[in-house]
Design a protein around this motif. Structure first.
Motif, PDB file in Angstrom:
ATOM      1  N   ALA A  31       0.678  -1.264   0.690  1.00  0.00           N
ATOM      2  CA  ALA A  31       0.214  -0.022  -0.139  1.00  0.00           C
ATOM      3  C   ALA A  31       1.041   1.285  -0.032  1.00  0.00           C
ATOM      4  O   ALA A  31       0.690   2.412  -0.799  1.00  0.00           O
ATOM      5  CB  ALA A  31      -1.299   0.257   1.079  1.00  0.00           C
ATOM      6  N   ILE A  32       1.968   1.313   0.477  1.00  0.00           N
ATOM      7  CA  ILE A  32       2.769   1.971   0.879  1.00  0.00           C
ATOM      8  C   ILE A  32       3.822   2.700  -0.592  1.00  0.00           C
ATOM      9  O   ILE A  32       4.124   3.127  -1.308  1.00  0.00           O
ATOM     10  CB  ILE A  32       4.169   2.601   1.841  1.00  0.00           C
ATOM     11  CG1 ILE A  32       2.907   2.561   2.941  1.00  0.00           C
ATOM     12  CG2 ILE A  32       5.138   3.515   2.268  1.00  0.00           C
ATOM     13  CD1 ILE A  32       3.921   2.382   4.379  1.00  0.00           C
ATOM     14  N   GLY A  33       4.542   0.935  -1.223  1.00  0.00           N
ATOM     15  CA  GLY A  33       4.875   1.134  -2.718  1.00  0.00           C
ATOM     16  C   GLY A  33       4.281   1.450  -3.672  1.00  0.00           C
ATOM     17  O   GLY A  33       5.280   1.560  -4.432  1.00  0.00           O
ATOM     18  N   GLY A  34       2.770   0.593  -4.019  1.00  0.00           N
ATOM     19  CA  GLY A  34       2.177   1.254  -4.901  1.00  0.00           C
ATOM     20  C   GLY A  34       2.593   2.362  -5.696  1.00  0.00           C
ATOM     21  O   GLY A  34       2.304   2.602  -6.120  1.00  0.00           O
ATOM     22  N   PRO A  35       1.833   3.589  -4.591  1.00  0.00           N
ATOM     23  CA  PRO A  35       1.977   4.652  -4.813  1.00  0.00           C
ATOM     24  C   PRO A  35       3.249   5.381  -5.685  1.00  0.00           C
ATOM     25  O   PRO A  35       3.485   6.193  -6.361  1.00  0.00           O
ATOM     26  CB  PRO A  35       0.730   5.668  -3.878  1.00  0.00           C
ATOM     27  CG  PRO A  35       0.758   4.247  -3.524  1.00  0.00           C
ATOM     28  CD  PRO A  35       1.302   3.170  -2.924  1.00  0.00           C
ATOM     29  N   GLN A  36       4.454   4.805  -5.167  1.00  0.00           N
ATOM     30  CA  GLN A  36       5.715   5.240  -5.555  1.00  0.00           C
ATOM     31  C   GLN A  36       5.774   4.838  -6.467  1.00  0.00           C
ATOM     32  O   GLN A  36       7.015   4.952  -7.432  1.00  0.00           O
ATOM     33  CB  GLN A  36       7.019   5.043  -4.698  1.00  0.00           C
ATOM     34  CG  GLN A  36       6.317   5.687  -3.028  1.00  0.00           C
ATOM     35  CD  GLN A  36       5.722   6.536  -2.653  1.00  0.00           C
ATOM     36  OE1 GLN A  36       6.141   7.765  -3.404  1.00  0.00           O
ATOM     37  NE2 GLN A  36       4.545   7.146  -2.216  1.00  0.00           N
ATOM     38  N   LEU A  37       6.060   3.432  -7.551  1.00  0.00           N
ATOM     39  CA  LEU A  37       5.588   2.545  -8.078  1.00  0.00           C
ATOM     40  C   LEU A  37       5.200   3.627  -8.966  1.00  0.00           C
ATOM     41  O   LEU A  37       5.563   3.511 -10.796  1.00  0.00           O
ATOM     42  CB  LEU A  37       5.848   1.577  -8.665  1.00  0.00           C
ATOM     43  CG  LEU A  37       6.755   0.420  -7.272  1.00  0.00           C
ATOM     44  CD1 LEU A  37       6.845  -1.034  -7.318  1.00  0.00           C
ATOM     45  CD2 LEU A  37       8.292   1.082  -8.536  1.00  0.00           C
ATOM     46  N   PHE A  50       7.370  -1.491 -14.050  1.00  0.00           N
ATOM     47  CA  PHE A  50       6.977  -2.824 -13.481  1.00  0.00           C
ATOM     48  C   PHE A  50       8.177  -3.797 -13.489  1.00  0.00           C
ATOM     49  O   PHE A  50       7.845  -4.758 -12.508  1.00  0.00           O
ATOM     50  CB  PHE A  50       6.101  -3.070 -14.984  1.00  0.00           C
ATOM     51  CG  PHE A  50       4.603  -2.000 -14.524  1.00  0.00           C
ATOM     52  CD1 PHE A  50       4.549  -1.373 -12.874  1.00  0.00           C
ATOM     53  CD2 PHE A  50       3.314  -2.207 -15.054  1.00  0.00           C
ATOM     54  CE1 PHE A  50       4.082  -0.568 -12.770  1.00  0.00           C
ATOM     55  CE2 PHE A  50       2.523  -1.414 -15.259  1.00  0.00           C
ATOM     56  CZ  PHE A  50       2.488  -0.698 -14.003  1.00  0.00           C
ATOM     57  N   THR A  51       9.055  -3.433 -14.826  1.00  0.00           N
ATOM     58  CA  THR A  51       9.533  -4.783 -14.603  1.00  0.00           C
ATOM     59  C   THR A  51      11.015  -5.166 -13.580  1.00  0.00           C
ATOM     60  O   THR A  51      10.942  -6.637 -13.300  1.00  0.00           O
ATOM     61  CB  THR A  51      10.599  -4.513 -16.240  1.00  0.00           C
ATOM     62  OG1 THR A  51       9.467  -4.580 -17.178  1.00  0.00           O
ATOM     63  CG2 THR A  51      11.795  -5.561 -16.408  1.00  0.00           C
ATOM     64  N   LEU A  52      11.376  -3.966 -13.358  1.00  0.00           N
ATOM     65  CA  LEU A  52      12.375  -4.450 -11.952  1.00  0.00           C
ATOM     66  C   LEU A  52      11.722  -3.850 -10.332  1.00  0.00           C
ATOM     67  O   LEU A  52      11.835  -4.844  -9.636  1.00  0.00           O
ATOM     68  CB  LEU A  52      13.041  -2.277 -11.828  1.00  0.00           C
ATOM     69  CG  LEU A  52      13.904  -2.619 -13.090  1.00  0.00           C
ATOM     70  CD1 LEU A  52      14.595  -0.972 -12.612  1.00  0.00           C
ATOM     71  CD2 LEU A  52      15.419  -3.305 -13.037  1.00  0.00           C
ATOM     72  N   GLY A  53      10.495  -3.848 -10.308  1.00  0.00           N
ATOM     73  CA  GLY A  53       9.806  -4.150  -9.774  1.00  0.00           C
ATOM     74  C   GLY A  53       9.400  -5.985  -9.213  1.00  0.00           C
ATOM     75  O   GLY A  53       9.353  -6.456  -8.228  1.00  0.00           O
ATOM     76  N   GLY A  82       6.780  -6.702  -1.068  1.00  0.00           N
ATOM     77  CA  GLY A  82       4.872  -5.812  -0.532  1.00  0.00           C
ATOM     78  C   GLY A  82       5.563  -4.497  -1.649  1.00  0.00           C
ATOM     79  O   GLY A  82       4.741  -3.876  -1.911  1.00  0.00           O
ATOM     80  N   ALA A  83       7.048  -4.229  -0.911  1.00  0.00           N
ATOM     81  CA  ALA A  83       6.333  -2.357  -1.578  1.00  0.00           C
ATOM     82  C   ALA A  83       7.679  -2.323  -3.276  1.00  0.00           C
ATOM     83  O   ALA A  83       7.098  -1.632  -4.128  1.00  0.00           O
ATOM     84  CB  ALA A  83       7.945  -1.794  -0.625  1.00  0.00           C
ATOM     85  N   ALA A  84       8.335  -3.369  -3.445  1.00  0.00           N
ATOM     86  CA  ALA A  84       8.352  -3.827  -4.791  1.00  0.00           C
ATOM     87  C   ALA A  84       7.097  -4.192  -6.621  1.00  0.00           C
ATOM     88  O   ALA A  84       7.309  -3.706  -6.894  1.00  0.00           O
ATOM     89  CB  ALA A  84       9.410  -4.358  -5.184  1.00  0.00           C
ATOM     90  N   LYS A  85       6.015  -4.748  -5.060  1.00  0.00           N
ATOM     91  CA  LYS A  85       5.321  -4.809  -5.723  1.00  0.00           C
ATOM     92  C   LYS A  85       4.268  -4.202  -7.182  1.00  0.00           C
ATOM     93  O   LYS A  85       4.574  -3.063  -6.799  1.00  0.00           O
ATOM     94  CB  LYS A  85       3.739  -5.631  -5.516  1.00  0.00           C
ATOM     95  CG  LYS A  85       3.274  -6.903  -6.553  1.00  0.00           C
ATOM     96  CD  LYS A  85       1.690  -7.158  -5.247  1.00  0.00           C
ATOM     97  CE  LYS A  85       0.739  -5.803  -5.210  1.00  0.00           C
ATOM     98  NZ  LYS A  85       0.161  -5.033  -5.706  1.00  0.00           N
TER      99      LYS A  85
END
Length: 175
Positions: A31-37, A50-53, A82-85
């Motif tokens: 939930a925290i990492g998704g908006p950052q990505l 997306f690929t790196l995540g 979770g943060a990189a998903k």
């Protein structure tokens, strides 16, 4: 799939209370990492973030079962996973809603409705798949399958022409 796989693979060494906390940590980190990505996608396009995540998230999921079986190491791997998903659902919806992929507004509505229905199906089939894999093999195998499905799904999205062609909007000042 990931929260249940984390729960089932972490319960034997740490107990269900800690395993539940680890599954929750994955969801909070996502939930925290998704908006950052998502912000990175808005600046750079979908393919690279997306690929790196997906690569980082899948590697971290695998590290949960093959890495050191220490609580701190497992928690760090869960946090990174979770943060990189990658936020694939948001990326797909941005492709559908740009007006370039669908020929008309009514087609966009149908595509978004289909996306919503498929998300519900994923929420049912994913945990069922984890349970079947754990029952038939092991929790570690379920974690491996979770990592593989996440990576494969991301590759499926980022290799499509609409994903490659999608370009971020002009950069604007933050408000």
């Amino acid at each position: 799939m990931a929260p249940l796989a984390i729960l089932l693979s972490s319960a034997p060494p740490y107990g269900y209370a800690t395993a539940s906390g680890l599954a929750s940590l994955y969801l909070i980190a996502s939930a925290i990492g998704g908006p950052q990505l998502g912000r990175l996608v808005d600046r750079r396009g979908q393919t690279l973030p997306f690929t790196l995540g997906a690569a980082v998230s899948s590697a971290a999921l695998l590290a949960i079962v093959v890495g050191p079986q220490q609580q701190a190491c497992t928690a760090l791997a869960v946090l990174v996973a979770g943060a990189a998903k990658p936020p694939l659902e948001a990326g797909l919806r941005s492709l559908i809603g740009t007006g370039h992929l669908m020929p008309s507004r009514s087609h966009e509505r149908v595509a978004l409705a289909l996306d919503a229905a498929l998300q519900e199906l994923i929420y049912i089939a994913g945990p069922l798949l984890v349970a079947v894999i754990v029952w038939s093999t092991s929790a570690a195998a379920a974690m491996g399958a979770t990592a593989a499905v996440g990576a494969a799904g991301t590759l499926l999205v980022v290799t499509t022409p609409p994903s490659h062609a999608w370009r971020p909007a002009a950069v604007r000042a933050a408000d």
